[in-house]
Design a protein around this motif. Structure first.
Motif, short mmCIF file in Angstrom:
data_model
loop_
_atom_site.label_atom_id
_atom_site.label_comp_id
_atom_site.label_asym_id
_atom_site.label_seq_id
_atom_site.Cartn_x
_atom_site.Cartn_y
_atom_site.Cartn_z
N TYR A 167 -1.95 -0.43 -1.15
CA TYR A 167 -1.81 -1.41 -0.08
C TYR A 167 -3.14 -2.11 0.24
O TYR A 167 -3.21 -3.34 0.19
CB TYR A 167 -1.20 -0.78 1.17
CG TYR A 167 -1.10 -1.74 2.33
CD1 TYR A 167 -0.12 -2.72 2.34
CD2 TYR A 167 -1.99 -1.67 3.38
CE1 TYR A 167 -0.03 -3.63 3.39
CE2 TYR A 167 -1.91 -2.56 4.45
CZ TYR A 167 -0.92 -3.54 4.44
OH TYR A 167 -0.84 -4.44 5.47
N PRO A 168 -4.21 -1.37 0.56
CA PRO A 168 -5.46 -2.09 0.85
C PRO A 168 -6.03 -2.81 -0.37
O PRO A 168 -6.68 -3.83 -0.25
CB PRO A 168 -6.41 -1.00 1.36
CG PRO A 168 -5.82 0.29 0.94
CD PRO A 168 -4.35 0.07 0.78
N ARG A 169 -5.75 -2.27 -1.56
CA ARG A 169 -6.27 -2.90 -2.78
C ARG A 169 -5.54 -4.20 -3.09
O ARG A 169 -6.19 -5.23 -3.32
CB ARG A 169 -6.13 -1.94 -3.97
CG ARG A 169 -6.66 -2.50 -5.28
CD ARG A 169 -6.44 -1.56 -6.47
NE ARG A 169 -7.06 -0.27 -6.28
CZ ARG A 169 -6.40 0.89 -6.25
NH1 ARG A 169 -5.09 0.93 -6.39
NH2 ARG A 169 -7.05 2.02 -6.08
N VAL A 170 -4.23 -4.18 -3.03
CA VAL A 170 -3.43 -5.33 -3.46
C VAL A 170 -3.13 -6.28 -2.31
O VAL A 170 -3.36 -7.49 -2.42
CB VAL A 170 -2.11 -4.85 -4.11
CG1 VAL A 170 -1.21 -6.02 -4.47
CG2 VAL A 170 -2.41 -4.00 -5.34
N GLU A 171 -2.63 -5.76 -1.22
CA GLU A 171 -2.19 -6.61 -0.11
C GLU A 171 -3.34 -7.09 0.76
O GLU A 171 -3.36 -8.24 1.19
CB GLU A 171 -1.17 -5.87 0.76
CG GLU A 171 0.08 -5.43 0.02
CD GLU A 171 0.91 -6.61 -0.49
OE1 GLU A 171 0.92 -7.66 0.17
OE2 GLU A 171 1.52 -6.46 -1.57
N LYS A 172 -4.28 -6.22 1.05
CA LYS A 172 -5.38 -6.58 1.94
C LYS A 172 -6.61 -7.11 1.20
O LYS A 172 -7.53 -7.61 1.81
CB LYS A 172 -5.79 -5.36 2.79
CG LYS A 172 -4.66 -4.79 3.65
CD LYS A 172 -4.21 -5.75 4.70
CE LYS A 172 -5.05 -5.59 5.93
NZ LYS A 172 -4.66 -6.43 7.03
N LYS A 173 -6.62 -6.93 -0.12
CA LYS A 173 -7.72 -7.41 -0.96
C LYS A 173 -9.08 -6.83 -0.55
O LYS A 173 -10.09 -7.51 -0.52
CB LYS A 173 -7.80 -8.94 -0.94
CG LYS A 173 -6.52 -9.65 -1.28
CD LYS A 173 -6.23 -9.59 -2.75
CE LYS A 173 -5.08 -10.54 -3.07
NZ LYS A 173 -4.10 -9.98 -3.92
N TYR A 174 -9.08 -5.53 -0.20
CA TYR A 174 -10.33 -4.87 0.14
C TYR A 174 -11.23 -4.81 -1.09
O TYR A 174 -10.75 -4.79 -2.22
CB TYR A 174 -10.07 -3.46 0.65
CG TYR A 174 -9.55 -3.36 2.06
CD1 TYR A 174 -9.17 -4.47 2.80
CD2 TYR A 174 -9.43 -2.13 2.67
CE1 TYR A 174 -8.68 -4.36 4.09
CE2 TYR A 174 -8.95 -2.01 3.97
CZ TYR A 174 -8.58 -3.13 4.67
OH TYR A 174 -8.11 -3.02 5.95
N SER A 175 -12.52 -4.72 -0.84
CA SER A 175 -13.47 -4.69 -1.95
C SER A 175 -13.32 -3.39 -2.74
O SER A 175 -12.89 -2.36 -2.20
CB SER A 175 -14.90 -4.82 -1.43
OG SER A 175 -15.34 -3.59 -0.88
N PRO A 176 -13.69 -3.42 -4.00
CA PRO A 176 -13.63 -2.20 -4.81
C PRO A 176 -14.46 -1.06 -4.21
O PRO A 176 -14.06 0.10 -4.29
CB PRO A 176 -14.19 -2.64 -6.17
CG PRO A 176 -13.89 -4.10 -6.23
CD PRO A 176 -14.03 -4.60 -4.82
N LYS A 177 -15.60 -1.38 -3.60
CA LYS A 177 -16.42 -0.34 -2.99
C LYS A 177 -15.70 0.33 -1.82
O LYS A 177 -15.80 1.54 -1.63
CB LYS A 177 -17.76 -0.91 -2.52
CG LYS A 177 -18.69 -1.24 -3.65
CD LYS A 177 -20.02 -1.72 -3.14
CE LYS A 177 -20.95 -2.02 -4.31
NZ LYS A 177 -22.28 -2.45 -3.86
N THR A 178 -14.98 -0.45 -1.04
CA THR A 178 -14.20 0.12 0.07
C THR A 178 -13.11 1.03 -0.45
O THR A 178 -12.92 2.14 0.07
CB THR A 178 -13.60 -1.01 0.93
OG1 THR A 178 -14.66 -1.81 1.45
CG2 THR A 178 -12.76 -0.45 2.07
N ILE A 179 -12.43 0.61 -1.49
CA ILE A 179 -11.36 1.42 -2.09
C ILE A 179 -11.94 2.72 -2.63
O ILE A 179 -11.36 3.80 -2.44
CB ILE A 179 -10.62 0.64 -3.19
CG1 ILE A 179 -9.96 -0.63 -2.61
CG2 ILE A 179 -9.59 1.52 -3.89
CD1 ILE A 179 -8.95 -0.39 -1.52
N ILE A 180 -13.09 2.64 -3.28
CA ILE A 180 -13.73 3.85 -3.80
C ILE A 180 -14.10 4.79 -2.66
O ILE A 180 -13.89 6.01 -2.75
CB ILE A 180 -14.96 3.48 -4.65
CG1 ILE A 180 -14.51 2.85 -5.96
CG2 ILE A 180 -15.84 4.71 -4.93
CD1 ILE A 180 -15.64 2.22 -6.76
#
Length: 76
Positions: free
Chosen positions: A11-24
Motif C-alpha cells: 500500500y505505501p509503496r504502490v498507492e502512496k508512492k513512498y520513497s524506497p528508503k521509507t519502505i526499507i
C-alpha cells in the motif's frame, strides 16, 4: 509472516508512492518487531498480538537506548 509484511508494504509503496528508503525503514522495523515477538513470546502469529506485546517491545527499545523519536517512528 514475510508475506503479511510484503502485503502491508504494498500500500505505501504502490498507492502512496513512498520513497524506497521509507519502505526499507518500514520493512526493517516490522522485521525487528517480528524477531522480538518470536524471541520473547515464542510465536510468529501476528494476528493474535495484543497491545501488551507492543508495549513490551517499546520498553525493550527504550532500554536499548533508542531515542523517543526512533521508537515513535518504529511504532507508527
Amino acid at each position: 509472516v514475510q508475506d503479511s509484511i510484503n502485503s502491508f508494504l504494498a500500500y505505501p509503496r504502490v498507492e502512496k508512492k513512498y520513497s524506497p528508503k521509507t519502505i526499507i525503514s518500514y520493512e526493517n522495523d516490522l522485521s525487528q518487531f517480528t524477531l522480538f515477538v518470536k524471541k520473547q513470546f515464542e510465536t510468529d502469529d501476528i494476528l493474535h498480538i495484543r497491545h501488551t506485546v507492543v508495549r513490551a517491545w517499546i520498553v525493550d527499545l527504550m532500554s536499548s537506548n533508542f531515542t523517543a523519536t526512533t521508537v515513535n517512528r518504529k511504532i507508527s
